[in-house]
Motif scaffolding. Structure first.
Motif: not given
Length: 338
Positions: A239-245, A250-251
């Motif tokens: 779930a870090l991907r959309p949060l960082c986006r 980047y994660r």
């Protein structure tokens, strides 16, 4: 540069090796109802090298006696400064001393106030923005970062004021099952102040949700992300991907590690609301909570679908259904994980 001077965001590169998708938001405000997971999410974000964390809720920018009342003319400059030197600097709450004294050097603090008092009458908004920078931006420069994460509970509720000062900011609204958030608040108050009972806790939670929703209407849709803590924990580090986006970065491995080690349903005390209740009391509280969700949905409160999903999942209603949904943008669009 003296100890009390602060650079403007963007005036330094923030030279660590965090790869950019775009320029990270210089100001990230994480807010919610209280007891909803704002602190753990802010700590997660600060594991990225491009973000520094304000380690306590500083509050002077979001409380009524702070920037909102000051800029609306309901609070005088002198009253604001008294509160700043008092409770916001060092105040007793929930069994311990809290405030900026824990991390802001006193020389910096007093220098920032002197500059603020000299500048306020000529340009109140510029003076407030500079005060925030003078007090807190050293966290960014000391860490060689690019953005500052602040976690005062009311940041989303007071977004209208904050956007006047920090137009480049992004906001994250953290929601959590209202039964758990309200139970945590009741436990925190220890019967000294309201809410003292579980029913009062749900009333407190619904009022806070509505206040946050009203404040969020001032935020441009692309600058607001609503995050369900319950669903986030089910998804895991992916779930870090959309949060960082959303934040333009980047994660990083330190974020993944923090998520794996410090973020779980057990650590979040999921389902804690059931503790100490009889079966009848459990049924009554669940009925009251569902009625609250019905009202929120009927009134178009933006985070209601995320909360409904968590309620249905807690009943075993979504085991064979779609995967967890943790993110909703400000325009109501679901953000997919994958």
């Amino acid at each position: 540069m003296t100890d009390t001077e602060a650079t403007e965001p963007g005036s330094r590169a923030g030279g660590r090796s965090g790869r950019r998708l775009a320029d990270p938001a210089p100001f990230v405000f994480v807010g919610g109802t209280g007891r909803s997971g704002t602190h753990v999410l802010a700590r997660l974000l600060s594991r990225h090298p491009l973000f520094a964390l304000v380690p306590v809720e500083v509050r002077f920018h979001v409380e009524e006696r702070g920037f909102p009342g000051l800029l609306a003319g309901r609070v005088s400059r002198d009253d604001f400064v008294r509160r700043l030197r008092g409770f916001w600097w060092r105040g007793f709450q929930t069994g311990r001393m809290r405030g900026m004294f824990r991390f802001v050097p006193e020389q910096r603090f007093e220098g920032a106030i002197a500059a603020f008092e000299a500048a306020f009458d000529d340009d109140p908004e510029a003076a407030c923005r500079q005060l925030y920078l003078d007090l807190l931006w050293f966290r960014v420069t000391d860490a060689d970062a690019s953005g500052l994460v602040e976690q005062s509970t009311d940041t989303v509720a007071e977004a209208g004021t904050l956007l006047r000062l920090f137009g480049e900011a992004k906001f994250i609204h953290v929601v959590r099952d209202g039964r758990d958030a309200s139970a945590s608040r009741v436990a925190q108050t220890r019967g000294v102040i309201s809410p003292r009972t579980r029913r009062q806790g749900l009333d407190w939670w619904e009022e806070r949700i509505r206040r946050v929703d009203a404040g969020s209407r001032a935020i441009p849709p692309d600058r607001l992300l609503t995050v369900s803590l319950d669903e986030l924990l089910l998804l895991g580090p992916k779930a870090l991907r959309p949060l960082c986006r959303f934040l333009g970065v980047y994660r990083r491995d330190r974020m993944r590690r923090f998520f794996r080690l410090r973020m779980s349903a057990e650590r979040a005390h999921a389902e804690r609301w059931r503790e100490g209740l009889s079966e009848r009391q459990t049924r009554d509280l669940e009925r009251l909570y569902e009625r609250a969700l019905d009202r929120l949905e009927a009134d178009g409160v933006a985070c209601a679908p995320l909360l409904r999903r968590t309620l249905e999942r807690s009943r075993g209603s979504t085991d064979d259904g779609p995967p967890p949904m943790a993110f909703v943008m400000g325009d109501g669009r679901e953000v997919k994980v994958g």
